[in-house]
Design an enzyme around this catalytic site. Structure first.
Site, PDB file in Angstrom:
ATOM      1  N   PHE A 123      74.303  41.459  56.602  1.00 49.37           N
ATOM      2  CA  PHE A 123      74.417  42.808  57.143  1.00 49.37           C
ATOM      3  C   PHE A 123      74.755  42.682  58.624  1.00 49.37           C
ATOM      4  O   PHE A 123      74.082  41.944  59.349  1.00 49.37           O
ATOM      5  CB  PHE A 123      73.067  43.487  56.939  1.00 49.37           C
ATOM      6  CG  PHE A 123      72.916  44.876  57.478  1.00 49.37           C
ATOM      7  CD1 PHE A 123      73.374  45.971  56.753  1.00 49.37           C
ATOM      8  CD2 PHE A 123      72.252  45.099  58.683  1.00 49.37           C
ATOM      9  CE1 PHE A 123      73.186  47.270  57.231  1.00 49.37           C
ATOM     10  CE2 PHE A 123      72.060  46.392  59.159  1.00 49.37           C
ATOM     11  CZ  PHE A 123      72.526  47.474  58.428  1.00 49.37           C
ATOM     12  N   GLU A 127      75.488  44.331  67.968  1.00 55.76           N
ATOM     13  CA  GLU A 127      76.582  43.822  68.791  1.00 55.76           C
ATOM     14  C   GLU A 127      76.022  43.386  70.137  1.00 55.76           C
ATOM     15  O   GLU A 127      74.881  43.738  70.476  1.00 55.76           O
ATOM     16  CB  GLU A 127      77.656  44.905  68.982  1.00 55.76           C
ATOM     17  CG  GLU A 127      78.301  45.308  67.671  1.00 55.76           C
ATOM     18  CD  GLU A 127      79.501  46.217  67.854  1.00 55.76           C
ATOM     19  OE1 GLU A 127      79.982  46.353  69.006  1.00 55.76           O
ATOM     20  OE2 GLU A 127      79.957  46.784  66.839  1.00 55.76           O
ATOM     21  N   ALA A 130      74.914  46.372  71.806  1.00 59.42           N
ATOM     22  CA  ALA A 130      74.352  47.420  70.939  1.00 59.42           C
ATOM     23  C   ALA A 130      73.281  46.805  70.038  1.00 59.42           C
ATOM     24  O   ALA A 130      73.555  46.369  68.934  1.00 59.42           O
ATOM     25  CB  ALA A 130      75.456  48.070  70.103  1.00 59.42           C
ATOM     26  N   GLY A 131      72.061  46.728  70.576  1.00 62.17           N
ATOM     27  CA  GLY A 131      70.940  46.209  69.802  1.00 62.17           C
ATOM     28  C   GLY A 131      70.144  47.364  69.261  1.00 62.17           C
ATOM     29  O   GLY A 131      70.519  48.002  68.272  1.00 62.17           O
ATOM     30  N   ILE A 157      73.724  37.631  63.241  1.00 61.02           N
ATOM     31  CA  ILE A 157      73.864  37.998  61.831  1.00 61.02           C
ATOM     32  C   ILE A 157      73.191  36.949  60.941  1.00 61.02           C
ATOM     33  O   ILE A 157      73.639  35.799  60.863  1.00 61.02           O
ATOM     34  CB  ILE A 157      75.356  38.166  61.436  1.00 61.02           C
ATOM     35  CG1 ILE A 157      76.027  39.172  62.383  1.00 61.02           C
ATOM     36  CG2 ILE A 157      75.469  38.618  59.974  1.00 61.02           C
ATOM     37  CD1 ILE A 157      75.302  40.501  62.575  1.00 61.02           C
ATOM     38  N   ILE A 337      42.625  27.616  66.972  1.00 59.67           N
ATOM     39  CA  ILE A 337      41.641  26.941  66.121  1.00 59.67           C
ATOM     40  C   ILE A 337      42.016  25.472  65.941  1.00 59.67           C
ATOM     41  O   ILE A 337      41.159  24.590  65.932  1.00 59.67           O
ATOM     42  CB  ILE A 337      41.532  27.664  64.753  1.00 59.67           C
ATOM     43  CG1 ILE A 337      40.828  29.005  64.943  1.00 59.67           C
ATOM     44  CG2 ILE A 337      40.802  26.798  63.726  1.00 59.67           C
ATOM     45  CD1 ILE A 337      40.878  29.918  63.734  1.00 59.67           C
ATOM     46  N   GLU A 363      65.308  43.726  62.776  1.00 62.79           N
ATOM     47  CA  GLU A 363      65.273  44.918  61.909  1.00 62.79           C
ATOM     48  C   GLU A 363      64.423  46.030  62.549  1.00 62.79           C
ATOM     49  O   GLU A 363      63.657  46.717  61.895  1.00 62.79           O
ATOM     50  CB  GLU A 363      64.809  44.551  60.496  1.00 62.79           C
ATOM     51  CG  GLU A 363      65.804  43.584  59.864  1.00 62.79           C
ATOM     52  CD  GLU A 363      65.688  43.448  58.374  1.00 62.79           C
ATOM     53  OE1 GLU A 363      65.348  44.454  57.718  1.00 62.79           O
ATOM     54  OE2 GLU A 363      65.963  42.349  57.871  1.00 62.79           O
ATOM     55  N   GLU A 367      58.832  48.364  69.296  1.00 57.40           N
ATOM     56  CA  GLU A 367      58.984  49.605  70.068  1.00 57.40           C
ATOM     57  C   GLU A 367      59.756  50.645  69.243  1.00 57.40           C
ATOM     58  O   GLU A 367      59.428  51.839  69.269  1.00 57.40           O
ATOM     59  CB  GLU A 367      59.706  49.306  71.391  1.00 57.40           C
ATOM     60  CG  GLU A 367      58.884  48.487  72.386  1.00 57.40           C
ATOM     61  CD  GLU A 367      58.628  47.043  71.944  1.00 57.40           C
ATOM     62  OE1 GLU A 367      59.499  46.442  71.283  1.00 57.40           O
ATOM     63  OE2 GLU A 367      57.540  46.527  72.242  1.00 57.40           O
TER      64      GLU A 367
END
Lengths: 379, 268
Positions: A123, A127, A130-131, A157, A337, A363, A367
């Site tokens: 998918f 960009e 453009a996140g 991708i 631990i 995905e 936020e």
């Protein structure tokens, strides 16, 4: 209310667990160390129908439900974050949009190959600039006769270079904003498509994360997916389901780290006794378990909603937000631990801690999930 | 001595017997009483019985026919059916009785023999060499006695040739190869195969396969036949005492000390 899994779901969980233990766990550390995509797992996953869990048998899938799918991702993620995201990105992001929005011809051409695992899917939305602001994408698609011509680039991708099919979002009418974005099915050997170098990542290192470059990339006119201008909506709906897969991945990573911590705490002796006898350790384990149980209920609920035709956008966001933050919290405690050993590559919790971080980012960042959740509260 | 080929079916029919047992991975031991805590333990098909089912499935893949999965247990054993059927058998038979909770090997063999007679003609019965929980290694052999057919135990490899079953038995001192006319029972070791992981389609198809539920009476038995001769008085977790010996010094001294300890332990 019924919190029980069905018999089939329990058996599917057992199959995924056995597969994970037998085929994935032995190579998990190595593929991480070498940033190696585990190609050899793909036919094995396909053989057990693990690459098309929620799709009907007539479409090449296993014919199970979304909860079964989540159980599979969780089991894979317990031992290997990489393998779980390969399956999740393929199933939820690479296959679902065609199954949901494709024409009969598109579905017949692609879904059986994808859901059976013969082909891998991917998918492509993000960009370079453009996140989270996905609508700011600059990749364009222009109709030229019987072909769409794509220009631009995508980054980060998942399954890049290994996928046979990419669902690509591109601007078809810049004047329309998000309504000018359309979705396309791009096959890997489309002329003008090239795959960039794999990213070297903090975690999920075996997963292939690449840029895609479209240089006058030509695809048939009929490869427009859904209606013209509906690409943003398709992308957002796809991510709703994808988030349930990532939430399941986060849940599995957390559970794997807790299991390792319990084992270590019982075996590691300090001051003459196993560290599991110390309250400091006991309380950490209790806090880890409590958050995991809460995350599991959210994740299963979101999947159950999807299977039962109920709204799941907010449920998916809630589940992903909480499960991802739980994974980071739990793996951090798991390293604590394990002490110095936990900081080495000799124990799986170091890898789990690195793998967990991405679940808070991809995905939709945590936020963005908070935006979705609060947006629903305040609308 | 060759056994007569009685009961051999036209298409090979294999009956794979299995036991539904507590998963030992889920068992916890109470530190004080050493009692086994089973309240959160899940059940599973006994490990070697998975190999038995797989063996049956591979045999029919080789020469055709079908596998029937057979189990006897309490009503809880009903939960095993889809699991068993997802592993390849075409149908399942369950003998259900609450008294099976106390069954010893003799009772289990009697009940299975009754069920097998009810099923009718068959060629091969496959059992695991022993169960994951009690590992008495008796049921297969007792079954052979009751059904008056030969039993081949410790089977590590098996193949069919012209209606004759050839099996390799893995014994302490070597491998014995035997041939037997059918019908016969084999009890298999885990080395015989790697039980396949059921695919999701196989799991979902399992619910469409036929299942026959039998009562003890259907098997020609009464409650009195289910009275075990062996009564379990208690089951306790084993405790391994650690000696916590700390060895110090330079390497040669430490090696000498380890050697002394081993000599002392061996001579005890």
């Amino acid at each position: 209310m019924n919190f029980s899994l069905t018999e089939e779901q329990r058996l599917i969980q057992a199959t995924a667990r056995e597969f994970a233990q037998t085929h994935v766990a032995p190579i998990a550390a190595e593929i991480d160390r070498n940033h190696r995509f585990p190609e050899e797992l793909i036919p094995k996953l396909a053989e057990l129908n693990l690459l098309g869990v929620p799709y009907p048998e007539e479409w090449g899938g296993a014919g199970a439900d979304n909860l079964a799918y989540v159980l599979v991702i969780e089991e894979l993620a317990k031992v290997c974050g990489t393998t779980s995201v390969i399956v999740s990105a393929h199933t939820s992001l690479g296959t679902w949009p065609i199954y949901k929005f494709g024409t009969e011809e598109q579905k017949k051409k692609y879904v059986p190959k994808l859901a059976s695992g013969e082909w891998l899917g991917a998918f492509a939305l993000t960009e370079p600039s453009a996140g989270t602001d996905a609508a700011a994408g600059q990749t364009t698609a222009v109709l030229d006769g019987d072909e769409w011509v794509l220009n631009g680039s995508k980054i980060f991708i998942t399954n890049g270079g290994y996928a046979n099919v990419y669902i690509v979002m591109a601007m078809t009418d810049p004047s329309q904003g998000t309504k000018g974005i359309s979705a396309f099915i791009v096959e890997k050997d489309a002329p003008g498509l090239s795959i960039g170098e794999k990213e070297r990542k903090m975690g999920i290192r075996g997963s292939s994360t690449t840029p895609l470059y479209f240089n006058d990339c030509r695809i048939p006119k009929e490869n427009l997916l859904g209606d013209l201008g509906k690409g943003f909506k398709i992308a957002m709906q796809t991510l709703d389901g994808g988030r349930i897969g990532i939430a399941a991945q986060a849940l599995g990573i957390a559970q794997g780290a807790l299991d390792a911590s319990i084992k270590f705490a019982k075996e590691r002796v300090q001051f003459g006794k196993p560290i599991a006898t110390k309250q400091a350790i006991q309380w950490m384990l209790a806090d880890m378990e409590t958050r995991i149980q809460a995350a599991r209920l959210l994740v299963y609920r979101a999947a159950w909603n999807e299977s039962n035709g109920l709204p799941y956008t907010v449920e998916a966001a809630t589940a992903k937000l909480f499960a991802a933050e739980t994974a980071s919290y739990v793996t951090n405690r798991a390293v604590q631990i394990h002490g110095g050993y936990g900081y080495t590559e000799n124990y799986p919790v170091e890898r789990a801690m690195r793998d967990a971080k991405i679940t808070e980012i991809y995905e939709g960042t945590s936020e963005v999930q908070r935006m979705v959740i609060s947006g629903n509260l305040l609308r | 001595m060759p056994f007569p080929a009685k009961g051999v079916t036209e298409r090979m029919k294999v009956i794979a017997c299995y036991k539904w047992v507590l998963d030992e991975a889920d068992l916890k031991v109470d530190a004080k009483s050493r009692a086994l805590l089973t309240d959160r333990a899940k059940y599973k098909i006994s490990e070697y019985d998975r190999n038995a089912i797989e063996c049956g499935v591979q045999l029919v893949e080789q020469v055709g026919g079908e596998v029937i999965a057979l189990t006897a247990g309490t009503s809880n054993a009903k939960n095993s059916i889809k699991d068993a059927l997802s592993r390849g058998p075409a149908q399942a038979v369950l003998v259900k009785d609450e008294l099976m909770g106390q069954a010893d090997s003799a009772v289990t063999a009697k009940v299975l023999a009754g069920a097998i007679r009810k099923i009718g003609a068959y060629d091969i019965i496959v059992c695991g060499e022993g169960s994951s929980d009690e590992y008495s290694q008796q049921v297969g052999i007792r079954l052979g006695q009751l059904l008056e057919i030969p039993v081949i135990s410790f089977v590590n490899k098996v193949e069919m040739k012209n209606n004759v079953l050839r099996a390799e038995r893995k014994l302490e001192n070597g491998i014995e190869v035997v041939e037997v006319n059918l019908p016969a029972i084999i009890t298999v070791l885990p080395d015989i195969n790697e039980a396949r992981i059921p695919s999701l389609k196989q799991i979902l198809a399992a619910s469409k396969k036929p299942v026959q539920e039998l009562t003890v009476a259907d098997c020609g038995l009464s409650n009195a036949d289910l009275e075990p001769k062996v009564h379990r008085l208690s089951v306790l977790g084993a405790v391994m005492e650690r000696k916590q010996v700390r060895i110090e010094g330079d390497v040669s001294e430490m090696v000498q000390q380890v050697a002394n300890i081993i000599k002392k332990e061996v001579s005890c």
